[in-house]
Design an enzyme around this catalytic site. Structure first.
Site, mmCIF file in Angstrom:
data_model
loop_
_atom_site.group_PDB
_atom_site.id
_atom_site.type_symbol
_atom_site.label_atom_id
_atom_site.label_comp_id
_atom_site.label_asym_id
_atom_site.label_seq_id
_atom_site.Cartn_x
_atom_site.Cartn_y
_atom_site.Cartn_z
ATOM 1 N N LYS A 126 -2.547 -5.212 18.138
ATOM 2 C CA LYS A 126 -2.730 -5.895 16.864
ATOM 3 C C LYS A 126 -2.124 -7.179 17.173
ATOM 4 O O LYS A 126 -1.236 -7.302 17.954
ATOM 5 C CB LYS A 126 -1.792 -4.901 15.833
ATOM 6 C CG LYS A 126 -2.362 -5.421 14.302
ATOM 7 C CD LYS A 126 -3.344 -4.651 14.053
ATOM 8 C CE LYS A 126 -3.746 -4.880 12.431
ATOM 9 N NZ LYS A 126 -4.894 -3.880 12.017
ATOM 10 N N ASP A 166 -7.890 -8.750 9.838
ATOM 11 C CA ASP A 166 -7.048 -7.933 8.975
ATOM 12 C C ASP A 166 -6.788 -8.908 7.893
ATOM 13 O O ASP A 166 -7.320 -9.960 7.338
ATOM 14 C CB ASP A 166 -5.823 -7.680 10.066
ATOM 15 C CG ASP A 166 -4.954 -6.319 9.042
ATOM 16 O OD1 ASP A 166 -5.492 -5.155 9.249
ATOM 17 O OD2 ASP A 166 -3.949 -6.722 8.489
HETATM 18 P P1 NDP Z 1 -7.475 -9.404 2.649
HETATM 19 O O1 NDP Z 1 -6.890 -10.412 3.176
HETATM 20 O O2 NDP Z 1 -9.019 -9.354 2.658
HETATM 21 O O3 NDP Z 1 -7.038 -8.842 1.322
HETATM 22 C C1 NDP Z 1 -5.521 -8.485 1.235
HETATM 23 C C2 NDP Z 1 -5.303 -8.018 -0.131
HETATM 24 O O4 NDP Z 1 -4.157 -7.318 -0.380
HETATM 25 C C3 NDP Z 1 -5.432 -9.185 -1.198
HETATM 26 O O5 NDP Z 1 -5.756 -8.816 -2.404
HETATM 27 C C4 NDP Z 1 -3.991 -9.591 -1.028
HETATM 28 O O6 NDP Z 1 -3.591 -10.202 -2.301
HETATM 29 C C5 NDP Z 1 -3.239 -8.232 -1.169
HETATM 30 N N1 NDP Z 1 -2.030 -8.287 -0.525
HETATM 31 C C6 NDP Z 1 -1.916 -8.693 0.669
HETATM 32 N N2 NDP Z 1 -0.487 -8.474 0.975
HETATM 33 C C7 NDP Z 1 0.272 -8.410 -0.097
HETATM 34 C C8 NDP Z 1 1.443 -8.215 -0.453
HETATM 35 N N3 NDP Z 1 2.419 -8.269 0.508
HETATM 36 N N4 NDP Z 1 1.460 -7.842 -1.658
HETATM 37 C C9 NDP Z 1 0.769 -7.419 -2.480
HETATM 38 N N5 NDP Z 1 -0.639 -7.754 -2.330
HETATM 39 C C10 NDP Z 1 -0.739 -8.035 -1.105
HETATM 40 O O7 NDP Z 1 -7.183 -8.005 3.627
HETATM 41 P P2 NDP Z 1 -7.887 -6.535 4.029
HETATM 42 O O8 NDP Z 1 -8.753 -6.277 2.749
HETATM 43 O O9 NDP Z 1 -8.839 -6.578 5.203
HETATM 44 O O10 NDP Z 1 -6.810 -5.614 4.388
HETATM 45 C C11 NDP Z 1 -6.113 -4.868 3.295
HETATM 46 C C12 NDP Z 1 -5.337 -3.545 4.101
HETATM 47 O O11 NDP Z 1 -6.332 -3.045 4.642
HETATM 48 C C13 NDP Z 1 -4.290 -4.109 5.143
HETATM 49 O O12 NDP Z 1 -3.246 -3.106 4.896
HETATM 50 C C14 NDP Z 1 -5.052 -4.197 6.513
HETATM 51 O O13 NDP Z 1 -4.449 -3.936 7.257
HETATM 52 C C15 NDP Z 1 -5.952 -2.914 6.039
HETATM 53 N N6 NDP Z 1 -7.124 -2.546 6.767
HETATM 54 C C16 NDP Z 1 -7.956 -3.621 7.009
HETATM 55 C C17 NDP Z 1 -9.284 -3.367 7.687
HETATM 56 C C18 NDP Z 1 -10.337 -4.266 7.997
HETATM 57 O O14 NDP Z 1 -11.273 -4.227 8.527
HETATM 58 N N7 NDP Z 1 -10.088 -5.644 7.281
HETATM 59 C C19 NDP Z 1 -9.461 -2.207 8.399
HETATM 60 C C20 NDP Z 1 -8.411 -1.120 8.292
HETATM 61 C C21 NDP Z 1 -7.219 -1.354 7.482
HETATM 62 P P3 NDP Z 1 -3.008 -11.842 -2.257
HETATM 63 O O15 NDP Z 1 -4.095 -12.582 -2.102
HETATM 64 O O16 NDP Z 1 -2.223 -12.044 -3.471
HETATM 65 O O17 NDP Z 1 -1.873 -11.731 -1.047
HETATM 66 O O1 2IT Z 2 -6.588 -1.892 10.819
HETATM 67 C C1 2IT Z 2 -7.815 -1.951 11.531
HETATM 68 O O2 2IT Z 2 -8.198 -1.168 11.866
HETATM 69 C C2 2IT Z 2 -8.311 -3.300 11.394
HETATM 70 N N1 2IT Z 2 -7.734 -4.497 10.775
HETATM 71 C C3 2IT Z 2 -9.507 -3.436 11.823
HETATM 72 C C4 2IT Z 2 -9.609 -3.391 13.434
HETATM 73 C C5 2IT Z 2 -10.836 -3.783 14.184
HETATM 74 O O3 2IT Z 2 -10.523 -4.062 15.470
HETATM 75 O O4 2IT Z 2 -11.816 -3.993 13.604
#
Ligand code: NDP
Ligand code: 2IT
Length: 445
Positions: A126, A166
């Site tokens: 990561k 992420d």
């Molecule tokens: P994005 O940046 O697309 O969206 C993040 C969202 O979460 C936004 O709505 C943001 O609001 C909110 N957020 C982030 N930090 C905070 C915080 N500290 N407090 C409150 N709200 C918060 O990210 P993703 O959708 O890609 O990721 C979301 C989650 O999913 C994370 O935990 C990530 O690790 C996990 N994840 C992502 C994957 C992927 O493929 N993208 C795969 C597996 C897991 P704001 O804009 O106000 O910060």
């Molecule tokens: O938390 C996760 O699994 C991710 N942010 C996606 C990682 C990836 O390599 O697609």
């Protein structure tokens, strides 16, 4: 925990002071491992626990860049290459002001087990930065990404380490990062990053995969109790990549999605959210969730408390770590929640998870429930390696099969370890044993 686990956990605390999210993630895995170590003395003999907790390599670097007013800015960049027993390091990059080494290490640790559960040849890593993309122009984001890659490029490669998105890193950032990698190395090495644009090596369904996968997992959990998402109320937190596509799949399966959020508050739309409007605001305008209520009669924006107070059947935390506490879990249980699936990484606190399990709420831990994103990244790598691109339907079918297999294997492993229906045990033990066996096979390296 037993003595050996206690001892190794104490070492983890001592070697990684102050990294509380890492401590939480390690403890959560260790708590599932007591019967595994009893049954498999070879893991203890080969010091597998110690080796799994210590990242293979940790890189920290300065990221200098110039903002639009000409001022020099300095951020810190990270890449933690956690474990490569099963394949090249694989995992996302997070750009958020809260990022520090402990964030990246907890995410990397989780990633090792999650990637193992997919059954695909990917190790875990990561990275990220404390850079805050919010309010930055495209030019600023590009210069930051170029500077970040100017250091990172020497550590990554399609057979070495393959970053993706992420929080704060989506297709725009992956584009700038890939462009700089290509320029520095003079190689069009598509498989070095995933989450790429569809015209330059990306895979269909990668954008949707984490959210879709999480909902497929939740639906399969419900099926074990002869229920389905059809007709249920679904609450989602966050409004980013994972949240939006979790909402899309939940709607496709007949649920009414009633909430989403960002760090300034949450929206309740009892009629069921208008996903086209949400996508327009978040994906096109890069706006805030409060913009939604201005254009959607009947929806309300709430800044007090949090969205887990809204009565719901299914809760999908899709924002960030520790966003759902024991108090939230209590309220969800009191309101009759049937299933919780973690779209985000470690969104439920340890106490919240304990409470949900105690009340026999179906609980899908992130390692299993959100593995669809990284699994589809591995499918993107396969397409890149064979210079091919698959159709949406075929790729989605592959994702569906992978999620079903992860779900069923979690249940089978939980049964084997006398914890029927416990997906936490299933995911932790299933992921651990796969990595542990590979670590032993490869010798002391
Ligand atoms: P994005 O940046 O697309 O969206 C993040 C969202 O979460 C936004 O709505 C943001 O609001 C909110 N957020 C982030 N930090 C905070 C915080 N500290 N407090 C409150 N709200 C918060 O990210 P993703 O959708 O890609 O990721 C979301 C989650 O999913 C994370 O935990 C990530 O690790 C996990 N994840 C992502 C994957 C992927 O493929 N993208 C795969 C597996 C897991 P704001 O804009 O106000 O910060
Ligand atoms: O938390 C996760 O699994 C991710 N942010 C996606 C990682 C990836 O390599 O697609």
């Amino acid at each position: 925990m037993e003595d050996q686990l206690q001892g190794t956990f104490a070492e983890v605390l001592q070697r990684n002071p102050g990294e509380v999210e890492l401590h939480q993630a390690v403890r959560e895995v260790f708590e599932s491992l007591v019967p595994v170590l009893r049954k498999n003395p070879q893991y203890t003999e080969a010091a597998v626990l110690e080796r799994i907790c210590e990242p293979e390599r940790q890189i920290i670097f300065r990221v200098p860049w110039v903002d639009d007013s000409g001022q020099v800015r300095i951020n810190r960049g990270f890449r933690v290459e956690y474990n490569s027993a099963l394949g090249p390091y694989k995992g996302g990059l997070r750009f958020h002001p809260s990022v520090y080494l402990g964030t990246v290490k907890f995410l990397g640790f989780e990633q090792v087990f999650k990637n193992a559960l997919t059954g695909l040849p990917i190790g875990g890593g990561k990275g990220g930065s404390d850079f805050d993309p919010r309010g930055r122009s495209d030019g600023e984001v590009m210069r930051f990404c170029q500077s970040f890659m100017t250091e990172l490029y020497r550590h990554i490669g399609e057979y070495t380490d393959v970053p993706a998105g992420d929080i704060g890193v989506g297709a725009r950032e992956i584009g700038f990062l890939f462009g700089q990698y290509k320029r520095i190395t003079n190689r069009y090495e598509s498989g070095v990053l995933t989450g790429k644009g569809l015209t330059w090596g990306g895979s269909l369904v990668r954008k949707e995969a984490t959210g879709y996968g999480c909902v497929i997992f939740a639906d399969r959990m419900l099926a074990t109790r002869s229920e389905s998402l059809d007709g249920l109320r679904v609450s989602i937190s966050g409004s980013g990549n994972v949240a939006i596509y979790a909402a899309e799949k939940a709607q496709q399966l007949g649920s009414r999605v009633i909430t989403f959020s960002d760090s300034s508050g949450y929206v309740v739309d009892e009629a069921g959210i208008d996903l086209d409007l949400l996508k327009q605001i978040k994906e096109v305008e890069r706006g805030r969730v409060s913009d939604y209520v201005d254009r959607r009669p009947g929806a309300r924006f709430v800044t007090e408390g949090n969205l887990w107070e809204v009565p719901t059947d299914v809760a999908l935390p899709c924002a960030t770590q520790n966003e759902l506490t024991d108090k939230d879990a209590e309220r969800l249980v009191a309101n009759g929640v049937r299933a919780v699936a973690e779209g985000a990484n470690m969104p439920c606190t340890r106490e919240a998870v304990a409470l949900l399990r105690e009340h026999r709420v179906l609980f899908g831990p992130g390692k299993a429930a959100n593995a669809g994103g990284v699994a589809t990244s591995a499918l993107e790598m396969q397409q890149n390696a064979s210079r091919d691109s698959w159709s949406f339907d075929y790729t989605e079918q592959r994702l569906g099969e992978i999620m079903a297999t992860i779900h069923d294997q979690c249940l089978a492993t939980a049964d084997e370890y006398d914890a029927p229906g416990d997906y936490v045990v299933g995911a932790n033990v299933g992921g651990f044993t796969r990595v542990a066996d590979a670590i032993i096979s490869l010798g002391v390296v």
